[in-house]
Design a protein around this motif. Structure first.
Motif, short mmCIF file in Angstrom:
data_model
loop_
_atom_site.label_atom_id
_atom_site.label_comp_id
_atom_site.label_asym_id
_atom_site.label_seq_id
_atom_site.Cartn_x
_atom_site.Cartn_y
_atom_site.Cartn_z
N ALA A 59 40.11 53.54 84.65
CA ALA A 59 39.20 53.56 85.80
C ALA A 59 39.96 53.26 87.09
CB ALA A 59 38.09 52.53 85.60
N ASP A 60 39.60 53.96 88.14
CA ASP A 60 40.12 53.70 89.48
C ASP A 60 38.94 53.37 90.39
OD1 ASP A 60 42.93 54.22 89.07
OD2 ASP A 60 42.40 56.34 88.91
N THR A 61 38.98 52.19 91.00
CA THR A 61 37.84 51.70 91.78
C THR A 61 38.25 51.44 93.22
OG1 THR A 61 36.84 50.66 89.84
CG2 THR A 61 36.12 49.86 92.00
N SER A 62 37.40 51.86 94.13
CA SER A 62 37.60 51.57 95.55
C SER A 62 36.42 50.74 96.06
CB SER A 62 37.73 52.86 96.37
OG SER A 62 36.53 53.60 96.34
N TYR A 63 36.71 49.84 97.00
CA TYR A 63 35.69 49.05 97.68
C TYR A 63 35.73 49.41 99.16
CZ TYR A 63 35.90 46.16 93.46
OH TYR A 63 35.89 45.70 92.16
N THR A 64 34.56 49.56 99.75
CA THR A 64 34.48 49.81 101.18
C THR A 64 33.51 48.82 101.80
OG1 THR A 64 34.86 52.17 100.83
CG2 THR A 64 34.04 51.50 102.99
N SER A 65 33.99 48.08 102.79
CA SER A 65 33.18 47.09 103.49
C SER A 65 32.90 47.58 104.90
CB SER A 65 33.94 45.75 103.55
OG SER A 65 33.31 44.85 104.45
N PHE A 66 31.63 47.40 105.33
CA PHE A 66 31.26 47.84 106.68
C PHE A 66 30.14 46.99 107.24
CE2 PHE A 66 28.61 50.43 109.53
CZ PHE A 66 29.54 50.72 110.51
N THR A 67 30.27 46.62 108.52
CA THR A 67 29.21 45.96 109.27
C THR A 67 28.89 46.79 110.50
OG1 THR A 67 29.85 43.73 108.56
CG2 THR A 67 28.50 43.89 110.54
N PRO A 68 27.64 47.27 110.66
CA PRO A 68 27.30 48.03 111.86
C PRO A 68 27.32 47.15 113.09
CG PRO A 68 25.34 47.59 110.57
CD PRO A 68 26.50 47.11 109.75
N VAL A 69 27.56 47.76 114.23
CA VAL A 69 27.53 47.03 115.49
C VAL A 69 26.08 46.65 115.80
CG1 VAL A 69 27.99 47.15 117.96
CG2 VAL A 69 29.58 48.21 116.32
N THR A 70 25.85 45.37 116.07
CA THR A 70 24.49 44.88 116.32
C THR A 70 24.50 44.05 117.60
OG1 THR A 70 24.09 44.75 113.93
CG2 THR A 70 22.56 43.57 115.37
N GLN A 71 23.60 44.36 118.51
CA GLN A 71 23.51 43.60 119.74
C GLN A 71 22.99 42.20 119.48
OE1 GLN A 71 21.08 45.81 122.49
NE2 GLN A 71 22.67 47.31 122.94
N GLY A 72 23.52 41.24 120.25
CA GLY A 72 23.04 39.88 120.15
C GLY A 72 23.72 39.03 119.11
N THR A 73 24.78 39.55 118.47
CA THR A 73 25.47 38.76 117.46
C THR A 73 26.46 37.79 118.12
OG1 THR A 73 27.19 40.45 117.26
CG2 THR A 73 25.34 40.58 115.73
N ALA A 74 26.94 36.86 117.30
CA ALA A 74 27.95 35.92 117.77
C ALA A 74 29.25 36.67 118.05
CB ALA A 74 28.18 34.84 116.73
N SER A 75 30.10 36.07 118.83
CA SER A 75 31.37 36.71 119.18
C SER A 75 32.43 36.51 118.11
CB SER A 75 31.89 36.16 120.51
OG SER A 75 32.07 34.75 120.43
N THR A 76 32.19 35.60 117.19
CA THR A 76 33.14 35.32 116.12
C THR A 76 32.45 35.43 114.78
OG1 THR A 76 32.66 32.94 116.20
CG2 THR A 76 34.45 33.75 117.59
N GLY A 77 33.23 35.40 113.72
CA GLY A 77 32.68 35.45 112.38
C GLY A 77 33.75 35.79 111.37
N THR A 78 33.40 35.69 110.08
CA THR A 78 34.33 36.00 109.00
C THR A 78 33.58 36.73 107.89
OG1 THR A 78 33.91 33.88 107.89
CG2 THR A 78 35.76 33.98 109.45
N ALA A 79 34.31 37.46 107.07
CA ALA A 79 33.75 38.11 105.88
C ALA A 79 34.86 38.24 104.85
CB ALA A 79 33.16 39.46 106.23
N ARG A 80 34.53 38.00 103.59
CA ARG A 80 35.54 38.11 102.54
C ARG A 80 34.89 38.33 101.19
NH1 ARG A 80 39.36 34.12 103.06
NH2 ARG A 80 39.68 33.57 100.87
N LEU A 81 35.61 39.05 100.32
CA LEU A 81 35.20 39.29 98.94
C LEU A 81 36.24 38.65 98.03
CD1 LEU A 81 34.27 43.08 99.08
CD2 LEU A 81 32.70 41.26 98.45
N GLN A 82 35.75 37.80 97.11
CA GLN A 82 36.65 37.13 96.18
C GLN A 82 36.14 37.24 94.75
OE1 GLN A 82 36.87 33.27 98.52
NE2 GLN A 82 39.02 33.53 98.00
#
Length: 511
Positions: A59-82
């Motif tokens: 098996a060959d697996t790919s992961y794709t992560s995406f966050t749409p641009v949203t008005q009013g969000t914080a200027s900082t942040g983090t995201a991770r998959l473990q």
């Protein structure tokens, strides 16, 4: 005068002052103004759970992560998959195995250790990808906060060249919950179906698994009191829970304590396989969007968990409107029993979605479609569960310039939809198109593609006006003549939450 009397006088004075203030500041004689509508604000934290992708060594697996641009969000942040390896934050092993999960390859190559993220998202609006191979890839637990949280979506896509479940398999990583319905699973001799349960929390989750076949509930003592350790995942082969072999089952997952993410990997020895996502919550009317134009066989599986039988109208939302499939315009679903109906090549070369509505009394139902493309030894299978509408916004990751089909259904009223193609993971400029979907129809729309696209991209679907819209995305990739494909519904991405506006109203003290 004693201390108690003084306290009573002070309290009475305070209450009088509050009452007097309320009399001046409270509602006027003409009545209070109507409360303001709740504001739609971005969520501040999101958690996602991805099941272990495959039991195949090739098996060959790919992961794709995406966050749409949203008005009013914080200027900082983090995201991770473990990796869901049973490790708590302090490094203690709680998986019950005494071993951590094996590492996986990243998009940059090399091995990732268990405590390293599989991928690290870029700025919102740009997808990021990672990959792994073989049968040892673990389940993943993801968290995002700040600017990465609203609408965060992760797609897991696996290609298996041969063997059980060969073809294309895809699943959108899910949020944790306490109740799931999976109509369309099976324990037949040619099926290898796994229920994947992932626990994101610091304490164990206790789960009951119930199976329902054509004659009702199936005795399955081994499904009771299943314990999922903290920060760990457990794949459960459904055929080990019962001796009965049935092609069409409904699986009910109910959580006694804690919460889990749940998905079913349904694999066939000859007809490929795919992930079966949970059906939308039981409801009297359901929409199952995005049957491929060239589907050679479509099978409807339905179940009603209540005490009453359900009688359903079955309609195909075609490009020209709602039509009744020949010989299958109604479906009777007995209470507590899984009911299946073969619809054949119901779409007949046109885009289509299935719409289920009550003939008379509304009875809650869950449902899914098992869809086959190809014939003979060139067959491949995917699933379409009943899904919730797009609502404000839905997001789909891991799209390519070729092989992506976006299906939109307006089941009850004409709707206008805005579709945005993000920048590519390796380059490209975002673009947007607007579509109008007529009432009772399904359209396979030409999905916009970023200009100068390099890599993969994400699609964001937004309801602009009109009635509810239901959507799904199909990925296709033919390998050795086999029409590999996978279908993911696009329910609301939960990126925004309604926050009511409040203000002081001391008039309540007068009541």
């Amino acid at each position: 005068m004693n201390r108690t009397t003084l306290s009573l006088i002070a309290a009475s004075g305070a209450l009088a002052a509050v009452t007097a203030f309320a009399a001046f500041a409270g509602p006027t004689a003409s009545g209070a103004s109507a409360p303001k509508a709740a504001a739609e604000l971005p969520v501040e934290r999101t958690s996602l759970l991805c099941p272990a992708p495959s039991i195949s060594d090739i098996a060959d697996t790919s992961y794709t992560s995406f966050t749409p641009v949203t008005q009013g969000t914080a200027s900082t942040g983090t995201a991770r998959l473990q990796a869901a390896d049973g490790q708590l934050a302090d490094g203690t092993d709680n998986s019950g195995t005494g071993k951590g999960a094996k590492g996986s390859k990243s998009s940059k190559g090399g091995k990732k250790t268990a405590d390293q993220p599989v991928l690290t998202p870029k700025a919102p609006g740009t997808p990021v990808t990672g990959d792994t191979s073989g049968a040892d890839a673990p389940a993943l637990i993801g968290t995002a906060d700040g600017k990465f949280a609203p609408g965060w979506t992760v797609q897991e896509t696996t290609e298996v060249a041969a063997g059980t479940g060969r073809g294309l398999q895809g699943v959108t990583c899910t949020t944790a919950d306490t109740d799931f319905w999976f109509p369309g699973a099976g324990t037949a001799a040619d099926r290898t179906d796994y229920l994947h349960l992932t626990n994101p929390d610091d304490s164990a989750a206790v789960v009951d698994i119930e199976l329902y076949g054509k004659d009702g509930a199936i005795k399955s003592p081994l499904g009771e009191n299943q314990t999922i350790p903290p920060h760990a995942s457990k794949p459960i082969l459904l055929s080990t829970l019962t001796d009965e072999r049935q092609a069409d089952l409904t699986v009910h997952v109910s959580v006694r304590s804690g919460r889990v993410g749940a998905s079913v990997q349904a694999l066939d020895d000859k007809a490929g396989g795919d992930w079966l996502a949970a059906s939308a919550d039981p409801a009297g009317s359901l929409v199952l969007p995005g049957i491929p134009k060239d589907a050679t066989d479509v099978r409807l599986i339905a179940f009603t968990p209540g005490g009453d039988d359900a009688d359903l109208k079955v309609r195909l939302a075609s490009p020209d409107g709602l039509i009744a499939p020949a010989g299958h315009d109604t479906l009777h679903v007995k209470s507590g029993m899984t009911t299946a109906a073969d619809l054949g090549d119901v779409t007949r070369g046109e885009a289509g979605s299935l719409v289920l509505t009550p003939t008379d009394q509304s009875v809650p139902v869950v449902a899914a479609l098992r869809v086959v493309r190809g014939k003979g030894d060139k067959q491949e299978t995917a699933f379409i569960p009943a899904t919730a509408p797009v609502g404000t916004r839905a997001t789909s990751a891991d799209n390519s310039a070729k092989g992506t089909t976006l299906s939109l259904t307006a089941s009850t009223a004409t709707a206008t939809v805005r579709v945005t193609a993000s920048a590519g993971s390796d380059g490209g400029t975002a673009t947007t198109k607007t579509y109008t979907i007529k009432s009772g129809t399904t359209q396979d729309v030409p999905a916009p593609v970023p200009s100068g696209l390099k890599g993969t991209y994400a699609l964001t679907v937004e309801t602009v006006s009109g009635g509810p819209v239901y959507a799904s995305r199909t990925l296709s990739a033919t390998e050795s003549g086999v029409p590999g494909f996978t279908i993911q519904p696009l329910p609301n991405d939960r990126g925004l939450v309604a926050v009511p506006k409040t203000s002081e109203d001391l008039s309540v003290l007068q009541k």
